[in-house]
Design an enzyme around this catalytic site. Structure first.
Site, mmCIF file in Angstrom:
data_model
loop_
_atom_site.group_PDB
_atom_site.id
_atom_site.type_symbol
_atom_site.label_atom_id
_atom_site.label_comp_id
_atom_site.label_asym_id
_atom_site.label_seq_id
_atom_site.Cartn_x
_atom_site.Cartn_y
_atom_site.Cartn_z
ATOM 1 N N ASP A 82 38.096 46.257 28.725
ATOM 2 C CA ASP A 82 36.492 45.996 28.856
ATOM 3 C C ASP A 82 35.968 47.035 29.733
ATOM 4 O O ASP A 82 36.957 47.846 30.578
ATOM 5 C CB ASP A 82 36.393 44.786 29.476
ATOM 6 C CG ASP A 82 34.999 44.159 29.398
ATOM 7 O OD1 ASP A 82 34.162 44.894 28.867
ATOM 8 O OD2 ASP A 82 34.614 43.024 29.944
ATOM 9 N N LYS A 83 34.717 47.217 30.007
ATOM 10 C CA LYS A 83 34.217 47.966 30.734
ATOM 11 C C LYS A 83 33.099 47.201 31.487
ATOM 12 O O LYS A 83 32.586 46.214 31.182
ATOM 13 C CB LYS A 83 33.375 49.097 29.968
ATOM 14 C CG LYS A 83 32.118 49.696 30.667
ATOM 15 C CD LYS A 83 30.725 49.186 30.184
ATOM 16 C CE LYS A 83 29.539 49.658 30.812
ATOM 17 N NZ LYS A 83 28.428 49.314 30.297
ATOM 18 N N HIS A 84 32.707 47.570 32.886
ATOM 19 C CA HIS A 84 31.784 46.919 33.580
ATOM 20 C C HIS A 84 30.672 47.990 34.261
ATOM 21 O O HIS A 84 31.202 49.007 34.652
ATOM 22 C CB HIS A 84 32.155 45.951 34.827
ATOM 23 C CG HIS A 84 31.273 45.288 35.515
ATOM 24 N ND1 HIS A 84 30.719 43.996 35.015
ATOM 25 C CD2 HIS A 84 30.489 45.568 36.800
ATOM 26 C CE1 HIS A 84 29.711 43.498 35.878
ATOM 27 N NE2 HIS A 84 29.590 44.400 36.791
ATOM 28 N N SER A 185 33.417 39.308 43.229
ATOM 29 C CA SER A 185 32.480 38.749 42.371
ATOM 30 C C SER A 185 32.778 39.389 40.812
ATOM 31 O O SER A 185 33.005 38.722 39.853
ATOM 32 C CB SER A 185 30.936 38.775 42.714
ATOM 33 O OG SER A 185 30.226 38.257 41.683
ATOM 34 N N LYS A 190 36.439 39.682 35.526
ATOM 35 C CA LYS A 190 37.064 40.450 34.635
ATOM 36 C C LYS A 190 38.503 40.082 34.487
ATOM 37 O O LYS A 190 39.327 40.102 33.613
ATOM 38 C CB LYS A 190 37.014 42.003 35.121
ATOM 39 C CG LYS A 190 35.562 42.427 34.820
ATOM 40 C CD LYS A 190 35.072 42.374 33.536
ATOM 41 C CE LYS A 190 33.742 42.876 33.301
ATOM 42 N NZ LYS A 190 33.173 42.603 31.906
#
Length: 440
Positions: A82-84, A185, A190
């Site tokens: 994933d990416k954030h 947070s 994630k």
């Protein structure tokens, strides 16, 4: 352990041990810690800070406060990734990145958020698609991830519930900016997604969440270090947000821009480069590519071949959206009735942009929120937004094209945009798009 004693120890600068942190987070989750105590804890952390071991313990405790996804039973033939992003204006990277990663062999359960303040939200962009189910049940999510390779969804109530309660308290107690609490947070959600690898897009500049480049770097370093300490391989890129990313800002408009890119249309260079760089790092980190250069080549091929577009279309349809969105976006995406250019007061070159103010212009049109419960208008926003160095003129190249519901909205947006853009006679010196890489 009494909550007030844990608060007192942190207030006095003590280092909390994992058992104390775990007990306090359990209290936040089950309600035995009051709002006042949670607020006092957040303020104590804001002023006293946390050491690395405390940040890791807080992140792990918040992760464990709810459901942690597992993917082993699906026997996925590739890594879960994933990416954030820390958010910005026109940040539509996820719309392209998730299907591209799936086309490269990754599996992407992308838990995204809604926009708040001047920043847009990936979840809002996808909810501009009629019928799209942003919060599917667990069985549907697993099926879509396994069959398609990606699913962009919103966090369910059982994902890191301690974070939801603590964030709401931080939002009204002026403790949002704590690097320690931001780190926990972001990473608690994630880690709860059961990832094998994560890439962070940490923004800096006039449209970024963090106020300075130094603070953005500090946040990136904290996230990478804590993620690694919690067992999640992570790389962060510090990317420029001194101008809108891409050409649009506003949910359906951004969706149209990305659909055009996926279909082979010319992409705004900054948007493509940031997306490609994040993909390259993540593919290498997850060992789908031997290094970032090979990861970049894989991403470019997925885009050129149409493989990323095919994954996007399949994901949208699998989550309830129209099967022909890629072929006929204008048939499905809402459009504003008023489309009007905003011209500068004088001819010249865009030398500076208050990108946050551009985001506020979108909010003023109804395309954003000041509270998480606010409704938004998917159709409104800005298109053809001028970037730094663009030549603009009255009656010539506009600052942006406003998509609005009313003349009053156009007037408000026009005023805000003219204040946001600085026009000069010479082009500005531009810094690097990707300023720094942090990670292994």
């Amino acid at each position: 352990m009494l909550p007030q004693e844990i608060i007192r120890r942190k207030r006095d600068g003590a280092r909390l041990d994992p058992a104390e942190i775990d007990a306090f987070v359990r209290g936040i989750t089950d309600g035995s810690v009051t709002e006042g105590q949670a607020a006092a804890f957040a303020m104590a952390v804001f002023f006293r800070g946390m050491e690395l071991e405390e940040r890791v313990a807080l992140t792990r405790a918040m992760t464990g406060s709810g459901t942690v996804m597992r993917w082993d039973h699906l026997s996925l033939p590739g890594p879960v990734m994933d990416k954030h992003s820390t958010g910005g204006v026109g940040d539509k990277v996820s719309l392209i990145l998730a299907p591209a990663l799936a086309a490269c062999g990754g599996f992407v359960p992308m838990v995204s958020g809604r926009g708040l303040g001047h920043t847009g939200g990936t979840l809002d962009k996808f909810e501009s698609i009629p019928g799209y189910r942003a919060k599917p049940d667990r069985a549907t999510l697993e099926k879509v991830v396994k069959d398609v390779g990606c699913a962009v969804i919103g966090a369910t109530d059982d994902i890191a519930p301690a974070d939801k309660r603590l964030y709401a308290i931080r939002d009204v107690t002026a403790t949002v900016e704590s690097i320690d609490l931001i780190t926990a947070s972001i990473l608690s959600k994630k880690l709860a997604a059961g990832l094998d690898a994560l890439v962070m897009d940490v923004k800096f500049g006039s449209g970024a969440f963090m106020p300075t480049f130094e603070k953005s770097r500090e946040l990136a370093q904290s996230i990478v270090t804590v993620a690694e300490g919690a067992g999640l391989p992570t790389v962060a890129l510090l990317t420029d947000m001194n101008e809108v990313l891409g050409l649009t800002a506003g949910n359906a408009l951004e969706m149209r821009e990305c659909i055009d890119i996926l279909r082979g249309g010319e992409a705004e260079p900054r948007l493509y480069e940031v997306t490609a760089a994040l993909a390259a790092e993540l593919l290498a980190l997850a060992k789908l590519a031997p290094d970032a250069a090979a990861g970049r080549a894989m991403f470019d091929k997925a885009m050129r071949s149409g493989a990323a577009a095919e994954r996007f279309a399949r994901m949208v349809h699998a989550l309830g959206g129209p099967a022909d969105l890629l072929e006929a976006p204008d048939h499905h995406l809402d459009a504003a009735p008023i489309v009007r250019p905003v011209y500068p007061d004088r001819s010249g070159v865009v030398s500076a942009i208050d990108t946050r103010a551009v985001g506020i212009a979108v909010v003023a049109l109804g395309g954003g929120r000041t509270k998480t419960t606010d409704p938004i208008d998917f159709a409104v926003g800005l298109a053809d937004v001028a970037g730094l160095g663009a030549s603009v003129a009255p009656g010539g190249r506009p600052l942006a094209i406003v998509h609005a519901r009313s003349d009053a909205q156009v007037e408000d947006a026009t005023r805000l945009l003219r204040q946001a853009f600085t026009i000069a006679d010479v082009a500005p010196a531009k810094g690097p798009l990707i300023a720094e890489r942090i990670g292994r």
